[in-house]
Design a protein around this motif. Structure first.
Motif, PDB file in Angstrom:
ATOM      1  N   HIS A   1      15.001 -33.061  41.261  1.00 33.58           N
ATOM      2  CA  HIS A   1      15.216 -32.453  42.572  1.00 33.58           C
ATOM      3  C   HIS A   1      14.953 -30.947  42.515  1.00 33.58           C
ATOM      4  O   HIS A   1      14.251 -30.387  43.368  1.00 33.58           O
ATOM      5  CB  HIS A   1      16.651 -32.739  43.024  1.00 33.58           C
ATOM      6  CG  HIS A   1      16.983 -32.211  44.376  1.00 33.58           C
ATOM      7  ND1 HIS A   1      17.501 -30.945  44.565  1.00 33.58           N
ATOM      8  CD2 HIS A   1      16.862 -32.758  45.601  1.00 33.58           C
ATOM      9  CE1 HIS A   1      17.697 -30.748  45.856  1.00 33.58           C
ATOM     10  NE2 HIS A   1      17.312 -31.830  46.504  1.00 33.58           N
ATOM     11  N   GLY A   2      15.481 -30.294  41.500  1.00 31.54           N
ATOM     12  CA  GLY A   2      15.285 -28.856  41.368  1.00 31.54           C
ATOM     13  C   GLY A   2      13.826 -28.476  41.182  1.00 31.54           C
ATOM     14  O   GLY A   2      13.335 -27.527  41.818  1.00 31.54           O
TER      15      GLY A   2
ATOM     16  N   GLU B   1      11.435 -26.257  43.770  1.00 37.21           N
ATOM     17  CA  GLU B   1      10.775 -25.037  43.278  1.00 37.21           C
ATOM     18  C   GLU B   1       9.271 -25.084  43.529  1.00 37.21           C
ATOM     19  O   GLU B   1       8.657 -24.063  43.842  1.00 37.21           O
ATOM     20  CB  GLU B   1      11.021 -24.859  41.783  1.00 37.21           C
ATOM     21  CG  GLU B   1      12.418 -24.401  41.442  1.00 37.21           C
ATOM     22  CD  GLU B   1      12.649 -24.320  39.935  1.00 37.21           C
ATOM     23  OE1 GLU B   1      11.664 -24.242  39.169  1.00 37.21           O
ATOM     24  OE2 GLU B   1      13.823 -24.344  39.536  1.00 37.21           O
ATOM     25  N   VAL B   2       8.683 -26.258  43.385  1.00 32.59           N
ATOM     26  CA  VAL B   2       7.236 -26.399  43.557  1.00 32.59           C
ATOM     27  C   VAL B   2       6.834 -26.320  45.022  1.00 32.59           C
ATOM     28  O   VAL B   2       5.867 -25.632  45.372  1.00 32.59           O
ATOM     29  CB  VAL B   2       6.741 -27.731  42.952  1.00 32.59           C
ATOM     30  CG1 VAL B   2       5.308 -28.027  43.361  1.00 32.59           C
ATOM     31  CG2 VAL B   2       6.865 -27.716  41.441  1.00 32.59           C
ATOM     32  N   VAL B   3       7.551 -26.995  45.901  1.00 32.72           N
ATOM     33  CA  VAL B   3       7.119 -27.141  47.293  1.00 32.72           C
ATOM     34  C   VAL B   3       7.520 -25.960  48.173  1.00 32.72           C
ATOM     35  O   VAL B   3       6.724 -25.517  49.020  1.00 32.72           O
ATOM     36  CB  VAL B   3       7.661 -28.459  47.891  1.00 32.72           C
ATOM     37  CG1 VAL B   3       7.365 -28.561  49.377  1.00 32.72           C
ATOM     38  CG2 VAL B   3       7.078 -29.656  47.136  1.00 32.72           C
ATOM     39  N   GLU B   4       8.706 -25.426  47.971  1.00 35.29           N
ATOM     40  CA  GLU B   4       9.204 -24.383  48.876  1.00 35.29           C
ATOM     41  C   GLU B   4       8.293 -23.159  48.872  1.00 35.29           C
ATOM     42  O   GLU B   4       7.841 -22.703  47.827  1.00 35.29           O
ATOM     43  CB  GLU B   4      10.627 -24.003  48.505  1.00 35.29           C
ATOM     44  CG  GLU B   4      11.612 -25.093  48.851  1.00 35.29           C
ATOM     45  CD  GLU B   4      13.029 -24.831  48.368  1.00 35.29           C
ATOM     46  OE1 GLU B   4      13.277 -23.822  47.673  1.00 35.29           O
ATOM     47  OE2 GLU B   4      13.899 -25.663  48.690  1.00 35.29           O
TER      48      GLU B   4
ATOM     49  N   LEU C   1       9.646 -32.521  51.706  1.00 42.51           N
ATOM     50  CA  LEU C   1      10.970 -32.309  51.121  1.00 42.51           C
ATOM     51  C   LEU C   1      12.042 -33.132  51.824  1.00 42.51           C
ATOM     52  O   LEU C   1      12.988 -33.601  51.181  1.00 42.51           O
ATOM     53  CB  LEU C   1      11.344 -30.826  51.151  1.00 42.51           C
ATOM     54  CG  LEU C   1      10.619 -29.948  50.149  1.00 42.51           C
ATOM     55  CD1 LEU C   1      11.017 -28.490  50.329  1.00 42.51           C
ATOM     56  CD2 LEU C   1      10.871 -30.408  48.713  1.00 42.51           C
ATOM     57  N   GLU C   2      11.887 -33.330  53.107  1.00 41.91           N
ATOM     58  CA  GLU C   2      12.862 -34.146  53.840  1.00 41.91           C
ATOM     59  C   GLU C   2      12.865 -35.573  53.300  1.00 41.91           C
ATOM     60  O   GLU C   2      13.929 -36.159  53.066  1.00 41.91           O
ATOM     61  CB  GLU C   2      12.536 -34.129  55.331  1.00 41.91           C
ATOM     62  CG  GLU C   2      13.566 -34.844  56.181  1.00 41.91           C
ATOM     63  CD  GLU C   2      13.191 -34.850  57.648  1.00 41.91           C
ATOM     64  OE1 GLU C   2      13.387 -35.913  58.287  1.00 41.91           O
ATOM     65  OE2 GLU C   2      12.704 -33.817  58.161  1.00 41.91           O
ATOM     66  N   TYR C   3      11.676 -36.127  53.105  1.00 39.95           N
ATOM     67  CA  TYR C   3      11.581 -37.481  52.546  1.00 39.95           C
ATOM     68  C   TYR C   3      12.125 -37.501  51.122  1.00 39.95           C
ATOM     69  O   TYR C   3      12.927 -38.363  50.771  1.00 39.95           O
ATOM     70  CB  TYR C   3      10.136 -37.983  52.604  1.00 39.95           C
ATOM     71  CG  TYR C   3       9.909 -39.310  51.903  1.00 39.95           C
ATOM     72  CD1 TYR C   3      10.739 -40.410  52.147  1.00 39.95           C
ATOM     73  CD2 TYR C   3       8.871 -39.462  50.996  1.00 39.95           C
ATOM     74  CE1 TYR C   3      10.536 -41.625  51.497  1.00 39.95           C
ATOM     75  CE2 TYR C   3       8.656 -40.672  50.348  1.00 39.95           C
ATOM     76  CZ  TYR C   3       9.498 -41.739  50.599  1.00 39.95           C
ATOM     77  OH  TYR C   3       9.300 -42.946  49.937  1.00 39.95           O
ATOM     78  N   PHE C   4      11.711 -36.539  50.306  1.00 42.43           N
ATOM     79  CA  PHE C   4      12.205 -36.481  48.934  1.00 42.43           C
ATOM     80  C   PHE C   4      13.730 -36.389  48.908  1.00 42.43           C
ATOM     81  O   PHE C   4      14.393 -37.102  48.149  1.00 42.43           O
ATOM     82  CB  PHE C   4      11.583 -35.293  48.177  1.00 42.43           C
ATOM     83  CG  PHE C   4      12.168 -35.143  46.809  1.00 42.43           C
ATOM     84  CD1 PHE C   4      11.731 -35.942  45.763  1.00 42.43           C
ATOM     85  CD2 PHE C   4      13.191 -34.237  46.576  1.00 42.43           C
ATOM     86  CE1 PHE C   4      12.313 -35.843  44.496  1.00 42.43           C
ATOM     87  CE2 PHE C   4      13.770 -34.126  45.322  1.00 42.43           C
ATOM     88  CZ  PHE C   4      13.337 -34.932  44.286  1.00 42.43           C
ATOM     89  N   ASP C   5      14.302 -35.520  49.733  1.00 43.60           N
ATOM     90  CA  ASP C   5      15.764 -35.345  49.748  1.00 43.60           C
ATOM     91  C   ASP C   5      16.483 -36.610  50.201  1.00 43.60           C
ATOM     92  O   ASP C   5      17.557 -36.935  49.690  1.00 43.60           O
ATOM     93  CB  ASP C   5      16.155 -34.169  50.633  1.00 43.60           C
ATOM     94  CG  ASP C   5      15.820 -32.820  50.008  1.00 43.60           C
ATOM     95  OD1 ASP C   5      15.556 -32.757  48.786  1.00 43.60           O
ATOM     96  OD2 ASP C   5      15.815 -31.817  50.754  1.00 43.60           O
ATOM     97  N   ALA C   6      15.897 -37.334  51.149  1.00 42.74           N
ATOM     98  CA  ALA C   6      16.506 -38.588  51.611  1.00 42.74           C
ATOM     99  C   ALA C   6      16.500 -39.630  50.493  1.00 42.74           C
ATOM    100  O   ALA C   6      17.481 -40.357  50.295  1.00 42.74           O
ATOM    101  CB  ALA C   6      15.769 -39.115  52.843  1.00 42.74           C
ATOM    102  N   VAL C   7      15.414 -39.704  49.731  1.00 47.31           N
ATOM    103  CA  VAL C   7      15.342 -40.633  48.603  1.00 47.31           C
ATOM    104  C   VAL C   7      16.310 -40.195  47.506  1.00 47.31           C
ATOM    105  O   VAL C   7      17.025 -41.019  46.931  1.00 47.31           O
ATOM    106  CB  VAL C   7      13.900 -40.741  48.062  1.00 47.31           C
ATOM    107  CG1 VAL C   7      13.853 -41.510  46.746  1.00 47.31           C
ATOM    108  CG2 VAL C   7      13.007 -41.413  49.101  1.00 47.31           C
ATOM    109  N   HIS C   8      16.362 -38.904  47.243  1.00 47.86           N
ATOM    110  CA  HIS C   8      17.285 -38.382  46.231  1.00 47.86           C
ATOM    111  C   HIS C   8      18.732 -38.731  46.607  1.00 47.86           C
ATOM    112  O   HIS C   8      19.521 -39.140  45.742  1.00 47.86           O
ATOM    113  CB  HIS C   8      17.113 -36.866  46.091  1.00 47.86           C
ATOM    114  CG  HIS C   8      18.012 -36.246  45.086  1.00 47.86           C
ATOM    115  ND1 HIS C   8      17.857 -36.413  43.739  1.00 47.86           N
ATOM    116  CD2 HIS C   8      19.111 -35.459  45.238  1.00 47.86           C
ATOM    117  CE1 HIS C   8      18.802 -35.755  43.096  1.00 47.86           C
ATOM    118  NE2 HIS C   8      19.574 -35.161  43.984  1.00 47.86           N
TER     119      HIS C   8
END
Length: 170
Positions: free
Chosen positions: A15-16, A20-23, A105-112
């Motif tokens: 997650h971190g 860091e990569v996308v933001e 990131l929204e999709y990634f965060d929902a999966v996380h």
């Protein structure tokens, strides 16, 4: 430390790295490819997220976040409905694009978050449950989760490398 806590820590590290990569990158940078056969940051993060979503949902017996929360429609990719990026050609990978990093990131965060919920429900004994008998030896839940972590960390690292190359170009 319990095994499930160790797994949760590993997923938190992914997650971190992803954040860091996308933001701070615009869609042009996210979708950029450092050569015609290379994967973009968008594809790498989308793929690692799709694999985590697919594998964890399967192990939990849950619907994938991709479908359940409408990300399949929001991304509107010209790919087969269940595509995860596994086996993609360079042309298919190039078709995975985003309007902004926010959706990625929204999709990634929902999966996380779904992965975290699943891990909090597990016991040590659950990690020994066989989830895939197509292999010899059969794959346990613990081995499947470690496999997802390994794959996700590799792709997150690749995305970080691509960002570094893109930043050096300017």
């Amino acid at each position: 430390m319990k095994g499930t806590e160790l797994l949760a820590d590993a997923f938190d590290r992914i997650h971190g790295v992803v954040h860091e990569v996308v933001e701070g990158l615009d869609a042009e940078r996210l979708d950029a490819r450092i050569d015609p056969g290379a994967n973009s940051i968008t594809w790498l993060v989308w793929h690692l997220t799709r694999i985590q979503d697919d594998h964890v949902a399967d192990a939990a017996g849950w619907e994938q976040v991709w479908n359940a929360q409408g990300y399949d429609e929001r991304f509107a990719l010209s790919l087969p409905a269940g595509a995860t990026g596994y086996g993609h050609t360079a042309r298919q990978a190039a078709a995975v694009r985003v309007a902004s990093g926010d959706l990625l990131l929204e999709y990634f965060d929902a999966v996380h978050a779904q992965t975290g919920r699943f891990l909090r429900e597990l016991t040590a004994a659950d990690l020994d449950r066989v989830v895939d008998e197509r292999w010899d030896p059969p794959v346990t839940l613990g081995v499947r989760l470690v496999s997802v972590i390994g794959d996700d960390l590799q792709h997150a690292g690749q995305a970080a490398y691509v960002r570094g190359v893109l930043e050096r170009e300017h």
